[in-house]
Each structure stands twice: as C-alpha cells, then as structure tokens.
Design an enzyme around this catalytic site. Structure first.
Site, PDB file in Angstrom:
ATOM      1  N   ARG A   3     -62.004 -13.857 125.455  1.00 49.42           N
ATOM      2  CA  ARG A   3     -62.796 -14.895 125.573  1.00 49.42           C
ATOM      3  C   ARG A   3     -62.905 -15.616 124.229  1.00 49.42           C
ATOM      4  O   ARG A   3     -62.758 -16.914 124.073  1.00 49.42           O
ATOM      5  CB  ARG A   3     -64.300 -14.394 125.566  1.00 49.42           C
ATOM      6  CG  ARG A   3     -64.632 -13.950 127.246  1.00 49.42           C
ATOM      7  CD  ARG A   3     -65.918 -13.312 127.317  1.00 49.42           C
ATOM      8  NE  ARG A   3     -66.351 -12.919 128.475  1.00 49.42           N
ATOM      9  CZ  ARG A   3     -65.719 -11.851 129.248  1.00 49.42           C
ATOM     10  NH1 ARG A   3     -64.887 -11.315 128.895  1.00 49.42           N
ATOM     11  NH2 ARG A   3     -66.678 -11.815 130.513  1.00 49.42           N
ATOM     12  N   ASP A  19     -52.725  -7.471 127.127  1.00 53.85           N
ATOM     13  CA  ASP A  19     -53.476  -8.524 127.668  1.00 53.85           C
ATOM     14  C   ASP A  19     -53.724  -9.620 126.634  1.00 53.85           C
ATOM     15  O   ASP A  19     -53.839 -10.681 127.042  1.00 53.85           O
ATOM     16  CB  ASP A  19     -54.792  -7.921 128.230  1.00 53.85           C
ATOM     17  CG  ASP A  19     -54.855  -7.356 129.523  1.00 53.85           C
ATOM     18  OD1 ASP A  19     -53.623  -7.282 130.024  1.00 53.85           O
ATOM     19  OD2 ASP A  19     -55.689  -6.881 130.110  1.00 53.85           O
ATOM     20  N   ASN A  32     -51.201  -8.930 133.604  1.00 51.09           N
ATOM     21  CA  ASN A  32     -51.869  -8.613 134.834  1.00 51.09           C
ATOM     22  C   ASN A  32     -53.254  -8.670 134.019  1.00 51.09           C
ATOM     23  O   ASN A  32     -54.226  -7.570 134.138  1.00 51.09           O
ATOM     24  CB  ASN A  32     -51.741  -7.174 135.026  1.00 51.09           C
ATOM     25  CG  ASN A  32     -52.368  -6.659 136.253  1.00 51.09           C
ATOM     26  OD1 ASN A  32     -53.047  -7.505 136.980  1.00 51.09           O
ATOM     27  ND2 ASN A  32     -52.319  -5.504 136.433  1.00 51.09           N
ATOM     28  N   ASP A  66     -65.376  -0.447 134.708  1.00 51.52           N
ATOM     29  CA  ASP A  66     -64.351   0.262 134.298  1.00 51.52           C
ATOM     30  C   ASP A  66     -64.601   1.729 133.640  1.00 51.52           C
ATOM     31  O   ASP A  66     -63.923   2.467 133.998  1.00 51.52           O
ATOM     32  CB  ASP A  66     -63.899  -0.721 132.959  1.00 51.52           C
ATOM     33  CG  ASP A  66     -63.347  -2.018 133.406  1.00 51.52           C
ATOM     34  OD1 ASP A  66     -63.193  -2.342 134.670  1.00 51.52           O
ATOM     35  OD2 ASP A  66     -62.948  -2.785 132.722  1.00 51.52           O
ATOM     36  N   GLU A 105     -56.228  -3.213 138.686  1.00 52.14           N
ATOM     37  CA  GLU A 105     -54.954  -2.977 138.215  1.00 52.14           C
ATOM     38  C   GLU A 105     -54.105  -2.191 139.432  1.00 52.14           C
ATOM     39  O   GLU A 105     -52.786  -2.485 139.796  1.00 52.14           O
ATOM     40  CB  GLU A 105     -54.622  -2.227 136.964  1.00 52.14           C
ATOM     41  CG  GLU A 105     -55.078  -2.787 135.740  1.00 52.14           C
ATOM     42  CD  GLU A 105     -56.281  -3.173 135.401  1.00 52.14           C
ATOM     43  OE1 GLU A 105     -57.141  -3.079 136.380  1.00 52.14           O
ATOM     44  OE2 GLU A 105     -56.862  -3.517 134.148  1.00 52.14           O
ATOM     45  N   HIS A 148     -53.628   1.188 132.928  1.00 46.28           N
ATOM     46  CA  HIS A 148     -53.984   1.855 131.573  1.00 46.28           C
ATOM     47  C   HIS A 148     -55.349   2.982 131.982  1.00 46.28           C
ATOM     48  O   HIS A 148     -55.369   4.082 131.310  1.00 46.28           O
ATOM     49  CB  HIS A 148     -54.310   0.849 131.009  1.00 46.28           C
ATOM     50  CG  HIS A 148     -55.455  -0.092 131.320  1.00 46.28           C
ATOM     51  ND1 HIS A 148     -56.374  -0.697 130.599  1.00 46.28           N
ATOM     52  CD2 HIS A 148     -55.560  -0.682 132.426  1.00 46.28           C
ATOM     53  CE1 HIS A 148     -57.102  -1.542 131.192  1.00 46.28           C
ATOM     54  NE2 HIS A 148     -56.613  -1.360 132.202  1.00 46.28           N
ATOM     55  N   ARG A 149     -56.129   2.668 132.787  1.00 49.69           N
ATOM     56  CA  ARG A 149     -57.289   3.408 132.762  1.00 49.69           C
ATOM     57  C   ARG A 149     -56.998   4.769 133.452  1.00 49.69           C
ATOM     58  O   ARG A 149     -57.836   5.866 133.402  1.00 49.69           O
ATOM     59  CB  ARG A 149     -58.487   2.613 133.564  1.00 49.69           C
ATOM     60  CG  ARG A 149     -58.858   1.561 132.660  1.00 49.69           C
ATOM     61  CD  ARG A 149     -60.272   1.122 133.077  1.00 49.69           C
ATOM     62  NE  ARG A 149     -60.363  -0.173 132.309  1.00 49.69           N
ATOM     63  CZ  ARG A 149     -60.556  -0.461 130.914  1.00 49.69           C
ATOM     64  NH1 ARG A 149     -60.711   0.544 130.043  1.00 49.69           N
ATOM     65  NH2 ARG A 149     -60.639  -1.606 130.437  1.00 49.69           N
ATOM     66  N   LYS A 179     -51.782  -1.972 128.093  1.00 51.02           N
ATOM     67  CA  LYS A 179     -52.634  -3.106 128.447  1.00 51.02           C
ATOM     68  C   LYS A 179     -53.855  -3.235 127.652  1.00 51.02           C
ATOM     69  O   LYS A 179     -54.202  -4.528 127.285  1.00 51.02           O
ATOM     70  CB  LYS A 179     -53.331  -2.848 129.959  1.00 51.02           C
ATOM     71  CG  LYS A 179     -53.713  -4.340 130.511  1.00 51.02           C
ATOM     72  CD  LYS A 179     -54.030  -4.039 132.148  1.00 51.02           C
ATOM     73  CE  LYS A 179     -54.562  -5.254 132.709  1.00 51.02           C
ATOM     74  NZ  LYS A 179     -56.034  -5.885 132.570  1.00 51.02           N
TER      75      LYS A 179
HETATM   76  O1  LIG Z   1     -64.972 -10.363 132.472  1.00 54.40           O
HETATM   77  C1  LIG Z   1     -64.389  -9.331 131.863  1.00 54.40           C
HETATM   78  O2  LIG Z   1     -64.000  -9.312 130.617  1.00 54.40           O
HETATM   79  C2  LIG Z   1     -64.007  -8.375 132.684  1.00 54.40           C
HETATM   80  C3  LIG Z   1     -64.863  -8.024 133.946  1.00 54.40           C
HETATM   81  C4  LIG Z   1     -64.745  -6.852 134.724  1.00 54.40           C
HETATM   82  O3  LIG Z   1     -63.935  -7.272 135.950  1.00 54.40           O
HETATM   83  P1  LIG Z   1     -64.903  -7.787 137.407  1.00 54.40           P
HETATM   84  O4  LIG Z   1     -65.615  -8.760 136.971  1.00 54.40           O
HETATM   85  O5  LIG Z   1     -63.619  -8.397 138.220  1.00 54.40           O
HETATM   86  O6  LIG Z   1     -65.278  -6.517 137.937  1.00 54.40           O
HETATM   87  C5  LIG Z   1     -63.958  -5.780 134.270  1.00 54.40           C
HETATM   88  O7  LIG Z   1     -63.527  -4.869 135.269  1.00 54.40           O
HETATM   89  C6  LIG Z   1     -62.628  -6.282 133.463  1.00 54.40           C
HETATM   90  O8  LIG Z   1     -61.833  -5.152 132.926  1.00 54.40           O
HETATM   91  C7  LIG Z   1     -63.145  -7.131 132.305  1.00 54.40           C
HETATM   92  C1  LIG Z   2     -60.233  -4.408 135.481  1.00 55.50           C
HETATM   93  C2  LIG Z   2     -59.346  -4.764 134.371  1.00 55.50           C
HETATM   94  O1  LIG Z   2     -58.707  -5.565 133.970  1.00 55.50           O
HETATM   95  P1  LIG Z   2     -58.684  -7.002 134.078  1.00 55.50           P
HETATM   96  O2  LIG Z   2     -59.125  -7.704 132.639  1.00 55.50           O
HETATM   97  O3  LIG Z   2     -57.140  -7.420 134.323  1.00 55.50           O
HETATM   98  O4  LIG Z   2     -59.645  -7.606 135.092  1.00 55.50           O
HETATM   99  C3  LIG Z   2     -59.542  -3.176 133.285  1.00 55.50           C
HETATM  100  O5  LIG Z   2     -59.224  -3.474 132.098  1.00 55.50           O
HETATM  101  O6  LIG Z   2     -59.937  -2.210 133.807  1.00 55.50           O
END
Ligand SMILES: O=C(O)C1=C[C@@H](OP(=O)(O)O)[C@@H](O)[C@H](O)C1
Ligand SMILES: C=C(OP(=O)(O)O)C(=O)O
Length: 429
Positions: free
Chosen positions: A27, A49, A93, A315, A343, A388-389, A414
């Site tokens: 962000r 990422d 991804n 997560d 993922e 990764h998780r 990741k």
């Molecule tokens: O906005 C973010 O940084 C994220 C939001 C979440 O996704 P969802 O909103 O799809 O659940 C989370 O799972 C992802 O790892 C990161």
């Molecule tokens: C869902 C995940 O990643 P993303 O930011 O690609 O959605 C994660 O990191 O568990």
C-alpha cells in the site's frame, strides 16, 4: 522439487525480528508513487509480492531508489499521474499489487495489460471490475470473464462519482477503489453491497491514506466518502511495521513449544488486524504479554480447543488450524469462505494435509473442524500448493516431537523468504 526435512523441535525460545508487513509495504509503495513529493519508506518487506510491486512501479515510470545495504527506499511520487501510458505488468500472485493497481490504472488514462501466475488467473476480480465499469472504467477480460488477465483502457468518468462494490469475496476490491478514487480529484462515495469480509484490512487502508493526506469518512462498514479536492501528498517518512501474519507462526510456536518467544515489530501500536491472533491464542490457553512494539507467547504445551469466527484474521486463522493439532479436543474455525480463493483453495488444502498427520477433519463450505489424533503421524510429507502459509503453518508439526517433510519450502518467498532459518534460530532440538 525441493523438500525440507524438519527435525523434531523440543522447545522454542528466543526473539524474532519480524520482516516488514506485506499489506503495509505494498500500500505504501503505491500511495508514495501517487503522491506529490518524495517518500522515504523504511523497513520495506523483502519478498516476492513486494518485488512485483516495485517492478510494476518501475515499468510505469515511477522513480525509486534503495538505500544500499538496507530495506529503506526513496519513492519519487508522480503527483497523481502515471508517467508511462502504455505498459504490460506481471504481478505474480500478489493480490495486494494486482487489485490496487487495477483500480489505479483504470483511472490513470492509459492502456495497460495486467497478468499474473496461473493461480492469479483463477482468483476472482469481477466485483472490482464491475465497480470500475460503473465509474466509466474500460476494462476487458483477456481470459475468463471475472478473472485476470485484464486489458485496461482510459476511463470515461461521469458525475457524480458514486459506486457500489461487493464486499463478500475480498476486501481488497474496496481497498483498491478507495486508494484509486482520489486520483479523480472530486468527491466520491463507495457503497458496500452485502457483508464486508476481512474488515481490519480496510482500517490499514484508511490509516495509510490518511497519512498521505486523504481523509475517508465511513458509516459503519456500508458506505465510504472521500470529500473532493483531496490529493495524496508525501508524509515524508513511513516506517513499515513488522508483519503480524508472519508473527503468528512464532507466537503459536511459543504457545506449543513452551517459549517464551518474543516477536519484535508489532504490538499494541500496530495498525494490522492480525495482531488479534494473539487474543485467539490466549483463548486457547497461551500466556500472552505485549508492549507497544512486541508480543510474547508462552505456554505449557497443551492448548484448549475453541470454536471461533475468524473472519477478521483470515491469514493468521490458518495458523490456528494447525495449532489445533495440539489442543485437547475439536477446534472449529468459522466464516472463512475466502480461504477458497487465495493462494490455493486453503480449506481443501488444509483438510488434506492435516489428515496426513493423523487429524480428523471436517471441511465445510466456510468452516473447518480439526480433531487431533492421540499421537501425530511422524514423517508426513506435506504438500504446500505454492502457498507460503501452508509451508509456514505446517512447520509447527515438528513441535510434536516428530519429523515432518515440507515440499517446495521456497514458496515462503511470497512474504517471508528466510522463514525456515529464522525458525531454526529459536528452535531447541
Ligand atoms: O488487503 C490486504 O492487504 C489483504 C487482505 C486479505 O485479503 P481478503 O480481503 O481477500 O480476505 C488478506 O488475506 C491478504 O493477505 C492481504
Ligand atoms: C491471501 C494472501 O495474499 P494476497 O495478498 O495475494 O491476497 C496471503 O498472503 O495470505
């Protein structure tokens, strides 16, 4: 394919400097690129990422430099313009790169193609594209409708800017819209249709937008308003906190492997929802202490089974599913349907792999129940599905005093490339 044999771990003890937060890193990079002025970003996460986001910004003509030998970066903001108006981006991804860049580029006035790894092309983006089309966005699906890859062309934005977005598949769609809308330089309203999932991630978005000078007012989680004439401006310096989701593996390890384990980089001052993971672990019987910038976990090796809604920490909820192997009964995690579009299909993957170590597992559309076996099966070979998780969570099995094999351990790149060496540094054998 590479495999990693994890030897039994008898105790976990020590402290861990956390890598930077993925959600805050990506962000902050995008907001710094869109802002007026130079932003110093300190402690940026070093992972796949974030690399995808940095490469994308380079391709888009955004200037940035890394301070040699550090994870400190300087981003030269382009004041709401994207310097390159025709580009192809590969975003791996990384949801935190793909979704926000889709929205920002849809309003940027150029021609772009966005693609990712095959799994990214199975992760939905239709709700975001529908919202952007309501605004006049010109977006075509290059593969299957509702999914990447995408072709983006200049939007024809009308008045008023009032858009609805579905919130029940991913909160990243709302995050993406909110971050992009100030590019229009006029008042905008976003209405969330249906239930919004993963709400704490929206708090991260609003917090960082505020730091970059844009205030969003919200009514509950249903409507968000951005007053006109707000533009992103650099706050000077942003310090990236440690990653609270990455903290979950060490905190769980401290609770299961007696500890104490202290994670450094997140604590009471954190803006990440995943710090609430510590509360769930406490519910399972762990002893948790916290400071402004650290959390410590210890335990007696036995956890209490719980039945919980973990929609707010999707997560870190995966870590609870594996910690459930050390509980005194059946643990149920509810309201996690979004696991299916991450993922990998994490509900299916988690159920399959937990069964390999002997657990009895019930997998529902949006929940999972885990009953531990009397004794864990040694030498299970865990598939990680390029997730990764999955790899990080299943390292906790070694705390059961048994060896476990992790397939494709490098998938941790990741978000946490040196995870296994950090785990080793706090493991006693
Ligand atoms: O906005 C973010 O940084 C994220 C939001 C979440 O996704 P969802 O909103 O799809 O659940 C989370 O799972 C992802 O790892 C990161
Ligand atoms: C869902 C995940 O990643 P993303 O930011 O690609 O959605 C994660 O990191 O568990």
């Amino acid at each position: 394919m590479e495999t990693l044999l994890l030897h039994p771990i008898s105790r976990i003890q020590g402290s861990v400097e956390l890598p930077g937060s993925k959600s805050i890193s990506n962000r902050t990079l995008l907001l710094a690129a869109l802002a007026e002025g130079r932003t110093e970003v300190k402690g940026l996460l070093d992972s796949d990422d974030v690399q995808r986001m940095l490469e994308a910004l380079t391709t888009l003509g955004i200037q940035w430099e890394q301070r040699p030998g550090t994870r400190d970066f300087v981003v030269h903001g382009a004041a709401g313009r994207i310097p390159v108006n025709e580009a192809k981006l590969f975003l791996g991804n990384a949801g935190t790169a793909f979704r926000p860049l889709t929205a920002a580029l849809a309003l940027a006035g150029g021609h772009y193609e966005l693609s990712g790894v095959p799994r990214m092309h199975e992760r939905p983006i239709g709700d975001l594209v529908d919202a952007l089309r309501q605004l006049g966005g010109q977006i075509d699906y290059l593969g299957n409708d509702g999914f990447p890859p995408l072709a983006i062309h200049p939007a024809k934005v009308g008045d008023p800017v009032d858009v609805s977005v579905k919130g029940n598949v991913s909160s990243q769609f709302l995050t993406a819209l909110l971050m992009a809308l100030p590019l229009l330089g006029k008042a905008a309203t976003v209405r969330v249709v249906g239930e919004l999932i993963s709400k704490p991630y929206i708090e991260i978005t609003l917090n960082l937008m505020r730091r970059f000078g844009v205030e969003v007012t919200r009514q509950d989680w249903a409507s968000f308003h951005i007053a006109g004439n707000q533009r992103y401006a650099s706050p000077g310096t942003v310090h990236v906190e440690g990653d609270a989701s990455s903290a979950s593996y060490f905190l769980a390890a401290g609770a299961i492997g007696r500890g104490p384990v202290r994670v450094l980089g997140v604590g009471n001052d954190s803006i990440q929802g995943d710090v609430k993971f510590a509360d769930t672990l406490a519910l399972m019987g762990a002893t948790i202490t916290k400071g402004d910038n650290w959390i410590e976990a210890s335990g007696n090796g036995r956890l209490r089974a719980i039945d919980v809604d973990l929609n707010h920490i999707p997560d870190a909820a995966m870590t609870i599913a594996v910690a459930a192997l050390f509980a005194d009964g059946t643990t149920t995690i509810r309201n996690i349907a979004s696991w299916r579009v991450k993922e990998t299909d994490r509900l299916a993957a988690m159920a399959t792999e937990l069964r390999k170590v002997g657990a009895q597992v019930e997998e529902g559309a949006d929940y999972i129940s885990v009953t531990p076996p009397d004794s864990l099966t040694p030498n299970a070979v865990i598939d990680t599905y390029d997730d990764h998780r999955m790899a990080m969570c299943f390292s906790l099995v070694a705390l059961g005093g048994i060896p476990v094999v992790i397939n494709d351990p490098k998938c941790v790149g990741k978000t946490f490339p040196n995870y296994f060496s950090v785990l080793d540094s706090v493991s006693l054998r």
